[in-house]
Scaffold this active site. Structure first.
Site, PDB file in Angstrom:
ATOM      1  N   ASN A 132      19.767 112.763  77.192  1.00  0.00           N
ATOM      2  CA  ASN A 132      18.938 113.289  78.266  1.00  0.00           C
ATOM      3  C   ASN A 132      19.037 114.877  78.261  1.00  0.00           C
ATOM      4  O   ASN A 132      18.528 115.209  79.329  1.00  0.00           O
ATOM      5  CB  ASN A 132      19.032 112.424  79.462  1.00  0.00           C
ATOM      6  N   ASP A 178      20.987 109.222  85.609  1.00  0.00           N
ATOM      7  CA  ASP A 178      21.190 108.842  84.012  1.00  0.00           C
ATOM      8  C   ASP A 178      21.291 109.973  83.437  1.00  0.00           C
ATOM      9  O   ASP A 178      20.890 110.291  82.280  1.00  0.00           O
ATOM     10  CB  ASP A 178      19.743 108.126  83.878  1.00  0.00           C
ATOM     11  N   ASP A 186      14.178 113.184  81.461  1.00  0.00           N
ATOM     12  CA  ASP A 186      14.136 111.872  81.789  1.00  0.00           C
ATOM     13  C   ASP A 186      14.626 111.567  82.862  1.00  0.00           C
ATOM     14  O   ASP A 186      15.940 111.301  83.476  1.00  0.00           O
ATOM     15  CB  ASP A 186      15.177 111.387  80.793  1.00  0.00           C
TER      16      ASP A 186
END
Length: 454
Positions: A162, A157, A175
């Site tokens: 992030n 991700d 994250d």
């Protein structure tokens, strides 16, 4: 009589304290907003989303060390796995997870405070970044992802939201909700996750994919965005975004540096096998200025826990405060992320910062002493030259004109010329020493002003 009055005064003061404490407790019960979670005093709300809320907070037991508290629902299926992975990652470009606090309905993650913003907001504010700044940010990000891969994990991700920046604009990756263990070529993943505009083609097709290759694709998207100021395949319609990722190539503006373009093109290869490894990326010539530092961090062996002098000193301080340090050691080694382990990590970091400041001041004092020594030596040479300068003036020669042929002839002229040249060289040395000293003093004053402002 006086002792009785004093005793009565102490009783009254104690009753007043209890009454104030009771009122504070009532206020906290009746208030809608939380004020404390565990050993942390909550400050302002800095974020909110479907996951929960994010607060700036301070740790009460370390005299106010700043942290971020992020709430999450206990029924979040990714939460336990996120905590399990994140607590293992101790790297200068990964935000630290200090503590996990579990309440009846929520789980609170205590995270490292990053004074800067999300890279996404930073890019919205600044627009396309200068290539030199991109080289630093991107290389640090590659170093952080390399560390995660070395732990047999993949992030899955990676996106601008992030990636945080600290007050020195250094990268802090966050994250790890979609992080999974990944053992390499013999172990493929199949679950689609993440954000569409950062997703690799093979993931969008629903094929089994190599975890590290989808992270490399996302790095290519991030590199493009940093240099152009927008994502290469973004569209308001998600289906259009998917089709562009599957069929189109990014459009590179003329301002895109050639070496960076070549790197970005191989990162965004549609065929996963053509994408480079993280180690190959750190060997890329466009990242050569910052890559050695990241390679060095990856090779560093962490010292055995509780073996350094500073760690031993912090343990003794906790023992003096009445803490069971055997329990501290056990919880830290077991990566429990409880209140003792969190206290330990925050206290250790605070002492490390103090030690770095002391070392920096020591070096500044040494540099200032060397500058003063050079200035003193130059002044002494000037004092020794004073008679020669007077002699030259009496002979009609100007110090700035050592080659003037008017006046004396023969050896006297040569001697005067030689003295003039020597004097000019020493004056230049004195001027250089004075300049260096002034620069040192100015730099020190600027640092003091910066520290005072922060």
């Amino acid at each position: 009589m006086q002792s009785s009055i004093k005793a009565q005064a102490e009783i009254q003061a104690q009753r007043k304290k209890l009454a104030n404490s009771y009122q504070q407790l009532l206020d906290e019960f009746s208030g809608k907003d939380l004020k404390n979670v565990g050993n942390y005093a909550l400050g302002r709300l800095i974020g909110k989303g479907s996951f929960g809320k994010v607060y700036l907070a301070s740790h009460k037991l370390t005299n106010g060390s700043k942290v971020v508290l992020k709430s999450a629902k206990k029924d979040d299926s990714n939460l336990a796995r996120e905590i399990h992975h994140h607590r293992q990652f101790i790297h200068p470009h990964i935000a630290r997870l200090y503590e996990v606090i579990v309440t009846e309905s929520l789980v609170w993650l205590v995270l490292e405070y990053c004074q800067g913003d999300e890279l996404y907001n930073y890019l919205l504010d600044k627009g396309p970044l200068d290539p030199a700044k991109v080289q630093k940010i991107f290389t640090q990000l590659v170093g952080a992802v390399s560390y995660v891969h070395n732990k047999s994990c993949v992030h899955r991700d990676l996106k601008l939201e992030n990636i945080l920046l600290d007050k020195h604009e250094n990268v802090k990756l966050v994250d790890f909700g979609f992080t999974r263990e990944y053992e390499g070529k013999s172990n493929y993943l199949q679950t689609w996750c993440g954000t569409v505009c950062y997703s690799a083609p093979e993931m969008l097709k629903g094929e089994k994919y190599a975890g590290e290759k989808v992270d490399v694709w996302s790095l290519g998207i991030i590199l493009y965005a940093l240099l152009v100021g927008e994502l290469p395949f973004d569209d308001d319609d998600e289906m259009v975004t998917k089709m562009r990722i599957l069929k189109e190539e990014p459009k590179y503006p003329e301002s895109f540096p050639q070496q960076a373009k070549e790197l970005c093109q191989i990162l965004l290869s549609k065929r996963p096998l053509l994408r480079p490894t993280l180690a190959d990326i750190l060997q890329n010539p466009w990242l050569s200025e910052h890559a050695p530092r990241q390679q060095e961090i990856l090779k560093l062996q962490q010292p055995a826990p509780f073996s350094t002098d500073l760690e031993k000193e912090v343990l003794q301080r906790m023992r003096a405060a009445g803490v069971d340090i055997d329990m501290v050691i056990e919880n830290v080694l077991a990566q429990r992320c409880d209140s003792l382990a969190g206290w330990w990590a925050l206290l250790l970091e605070k002492e490390e910062r103090k030690a770095r400041r002391r070392e920096r001041k020591r070096k500044e004092r040494e540099a200032e002493a060397r500058s003063l020594k050079r200035l003193s030596a130059a002044s002494s040479r000037l004092d020794r030259l004073a008679p020669t300068i007077r002699e030259m003036e009496e002979e009609g020669l100007h110090p700035s004109m050592p080659g003037d042929t008017t006046g004396s002839r023969g050896r006297a002229l040569k001697r005067s010329s030689m003295h003039g040249m020597l004097m000019m060289r020493d004056i230049a040395s004195i001027w250089a020493a004075l300049t260096m000293y002034r620069c040192t003093r100015s730099a020190k004053a600027a640092r003091i002003r910066t520290l005072a402002e922060s």
